[in-house]
Structures are given as C-alpha cells and as structure tokens.
Design an enzyme around this catalytic site. Structure first.
Site, PDB file in Angstrom:
ATOM      1  N   ASN A   1       7.668  -1.958   0.648  1.00  0.00           N
ATOM      2  CA  ASN A   1       6.273  -2.345   0.859  1.00  0.00           C
ATOM      3  C   ASN A   1       5.489  -1.989  -0.407  1.00  0.00           C
ATOM      4  OD1 ASN A   1       3.637  -2.688   1.686  1.00  0.00           O
ATOM      5  ND2 ASN A   1       3.639  -0.959   3.119  1.00  0.00           N
ATOM      6  N   TRP A   2       5.180  -3.006  -1.195  1.00  0.00           N
ATOM      7  CA  TRP A   2       4.506  -2.755  -2.483  1.00  0.00           C
ATOM      8  C   TRP A   2       3.021  -2.448  -2.299  1.00  0.00           C
ATOM      9  CZ3 TRP A   2       6.711  -7.312  -5.991  1.00  0.00           C
ATOM     10  CH2 TRP A   2       8.098  -7.157  -6.097  1.00  0.00           C
TER      11      TRP A   2
ATOM     12  N   HIS B   1       0.549  -2.053  10.212  1.00  0.00           N
ATOM     13  CA  HIS B   1       0.741  -0.902   9.328  1.00  0.00           C
ATOM     14  C   HIS B   1      -0.439   0.061   9.526  1.00  0.00           C
ATOM     15  CE1 HIS B   1       0.984   1.549   5.740  1.00  0.00           C
ATOM     16  NE2 HIS B   1       2.256   1.181   5.654  1.00  0.00           N
TER      17      HIS B   1
ATOM     18  N   GLU C   1      -2.213   1.684   7.582  1.00  0.00           N
ATOM     19  CA  GLU C   1      -3.375   1.487   6.692  1.00  0.00           C
ATOM     20  C   GLU C   1      -4.264   0.358   7.207  1.00  0.00           C
ATOM     21  OE1 GLU C   1      -1.153   1.224   3.012  1.00  0.00           O
ATOM     22  OE2 GLU C   1      -0.610   3.329   3.251  1.00  0.00           O
TER      23      GLU C   1
ATOM     24  N   GLU D   1       6.418   5.262  11.397  1.00  0.00           N
ATOM     25  CA  GLU D   1       5.817   5.851  10.201  1.00  0.00           C
ATOM     26  C   GLU D   1       4.740   6.853  10.620  1.00  0.00           C
ATOM     27  OE1 GLU D   1       6.255   3.161   6.520  1.00  0.00           O
ATOM     28  OE2 GLU D   1       4.510   2.472   7.623  1.00  0.00           O
TER      29      GLU D   1
ATOM     30  N   GLY E   1       2.756   8.389   1.980  1.00  0.00           N
ATOM     31  CA  GLY E   1       2.143   8.596   0.669  1.00  0.00           C
ATOM     32  C   GLY E   1       1.759  10.036   0.391  1.00  0.00           C
TER      33      GLY E   1
ATOM     34  N   SER F   1       7.118   8.615   2.767  1.00  0.00           N
ATOM     35  CA  SER F   1       7.658   9.420   1.662  1.00  0.00           C
ATOM     36  C   SER F   1       9.181   9.413   1.586  1.00  0.00           C
ATOM     37  CB  SER F   1       7.112  10.843   1.728  1.00  0.00           C
ATOM     38  OG  SER F   1       5.691  10.823   1.646  1.00  0.00           O
TER      39      SER F   1
ATOM     40  N   GLY G   1       7.403   2.831   0.634  1.00  0.00           N
ATOM     41  CA  GLY G   1       6.186   2.479  -0.096  1.00  0.00           C
ATOM     42  C   GLY G   1       6.341   2.806  -1.575  1.00  0.00           C
ATOM     43  N   GLY G   2       5.826   3.965  -1.969  1.00  0.00           N
ATOM     44  CA  GLY G   2       5.788   4.364  -3.381  1.00  0.00           C
ATOM     45  C   GLY G   2       7.103   4.173  -4.123  1.00  0.00           C
TER      46      GLY G   2
END
Ligand code: PGA
Length: 257
Positions: free
Chosen positions: A9-10, A99, A101, A170, A176, A212, A233-234
């Site tokens: 997931n960018w 998600h 966010e 998640e 993150g 993470s 993610g990251g």
C-alpha cells in the site's frame, strides 16, 4: 496453510515517474529471483495506476494491481470519486476497503464501508477489507468485540462474490508507528477473525496482518502469528524491503506446503 498474499500500500506516495521507477525495479528483481509461492499486489495512488499496469503487462510481471479506495456509487455526480467499473477498465483487480486512515481522516463510516464492499463485488473487484482497533480499545480489552462488529457490519447483506474477499487486520496503533503487534496478539486475532468468517461461510478468505511489517518481523508473523500474508505500508516503498517481506512469505509457504 494458504498461499500467502503480500500487498504493498503506497498510500499518498510516489508520483507517476517514481511509480514507474519502483515497478521497474521490482520487475528486475523478480526476474532474477521468481517468488513462485506468493501472490503480490501493488496498490499505488489512482494517478499511477495506468503507468503501473502498463509496465506489469509489458514486462509480464507476476504481480497484480489494486486501488486504495473506490466509490460506493457506480457513476454520476460524485466529484473526486472513482468508480469500480473505471478501475476494472484499467485492469485493476483489487481494492482496499475501509483502511483505518480513510475511516479516521475521511469519515468513512461502517455503513459506507459496507456499501463500498457491495460496489466492489458488483464489479468483480477483490476487496481487501481492513479492520482493526485503536490503542484505547485494545487497552480496555475490547479488541475482539470491536473487530467482530466491524466485520459483521461490512459483511452484512452481501449477495454474491464473497469468495473474492480478503481481510486485513491492522491494529491502528501499529500502523506507521514502528510498533508491531506481538505474535501472540496477532495469532489470537487471526483465530478470532477466522471464526467470524467461518460463521459467514467465508472459509477460503485469506487474513492478512498490517502495521509496521518489515523484513525482520515478517517471518515470525507468518510462522507464529499464523497470518496468510501482509498489508505493507512504509516498507513497500522500496523494492528491496518489499521483496524481502515477500521472500519471507514465499519461503515459509514453500517449507510448509
Ligand atoms: P505501515 O502501514 O506498514 O506503514 O505500518 C500499513 C498500512 O497502513 O496498510
């Protein structure tokens, strides 16, 4: 053991030039080290989708593409939204739904999550339904009930296409933050979600973990956490770290088949 799925997931990173660069890098590494026992999905921003699918096509990469969000509506006066049929036309097969966010920052309610699941399934998009509790809920020991409620609400009244669904657990406090959930916590939640999915007949759905994930913790999460893959993610923004995670998933499955 189910064949693992590793999703990158960018988020709101990488413009289309950077996206082309990263996809090409992934292609080069995958050619020299094919990962035959893992499914890989890239989830770039909307504006990168066309570039990314073109490279995957021309390089014949064993990778599929997803979007980060989709409208619950099919068409019409919804400024700023993108429909499921538009994504399908771009050879997009997957979509993240709910998600944390989007739930937290863009007021995506449980009702909208449920309607979005239906819109995705209506058009044959494979939804990755994201669920997970906040730190407050976890500390009050309400995480299992909270995640059940999120699942029940998102999966209510579906009428077909359920076999396309993947779930991603998640925990919000792990996204993150560099703070991964412990393998015992993850395993407990995997079993819990599996139980809920079984009662709804979704016995083949894969359950991913996200929050993470990195090359160092991926193996333990697979082996001890009993996950069916990752939503990354990251660490998905660099070819090296993303493929190291996929590599771990590949090896765990290969050793256990
Ligand atoms: P993270 O993000 O790996 O950077 O924690 C995961 C996600 O939000 O999907």
């Amino acid at each position: 053991m189910m064949r693992p799925l590793v999703v990158g997931n960018w988020k709101m990173n990488l413009d289309f030039v950077e996206a082309i660069h990263l996809t090409q890098q992934l292609g080069v590494v995958l050619r020299s080290r094919p990962l035959e026992h893992v499914d890989i999905v890239l989830v770039p921003p909307f504006v990168d989708l066309r570039s990314v699918t073109s490279i995957i096509d021309s390089e014949r990469m064993p990778v599929e593409v997803g979007a980060q969000h989709v409208s619950m509506h099919d068409s019409g006066a919804h400024t700023g939204e993108v429909s499921a049929s538009m994504l399908r036309r771009l050879a997009v097969d997957w979509v993240l739904v709910g998600h944390s966010e989007r739930r937290a920052m863009y007021a995506m309610s449980d009702a909208v999550v449920a309607a979005t699941m239906k819109a995705a399934l209506r058009h044959g998009l494979k939804p990755i339904l994201c669920v997970g509790e906040s730190l407050e809920v976890r500390e009050a020991d309400g995480h299992l009930a909270f995640v059940s409620d999120q699942l029940q609400s998102a999966l209510a009244d579906l009428s077909g296409g359920e076999d396309l669904i993947t779930v991603a657990y998640e925990p919000v406090w792990a996204i993150g933050t560099g703070r991964t959930a412990g393998t015992d916590q993850v395993r407990e939640m995997m079993q819990h979600i599996r139980g809920v999915l079984n009662t709804r007949g979704l016995t083949n759905a894969r359950i991913l973990y996200g929050g993470s994930v990195n090359p160092e913790n991926a193996r333990d999460l697979m082996v001890d956490g009993k996950v069916n893959g990752f939503l990354v993610g990251g660490a998905s923004l660099k070819a090296e770290s993303f493929l190291a995670i996929a590599d771990n998933a590949n090896d765990c499955y290969d050793g256990k088949r």
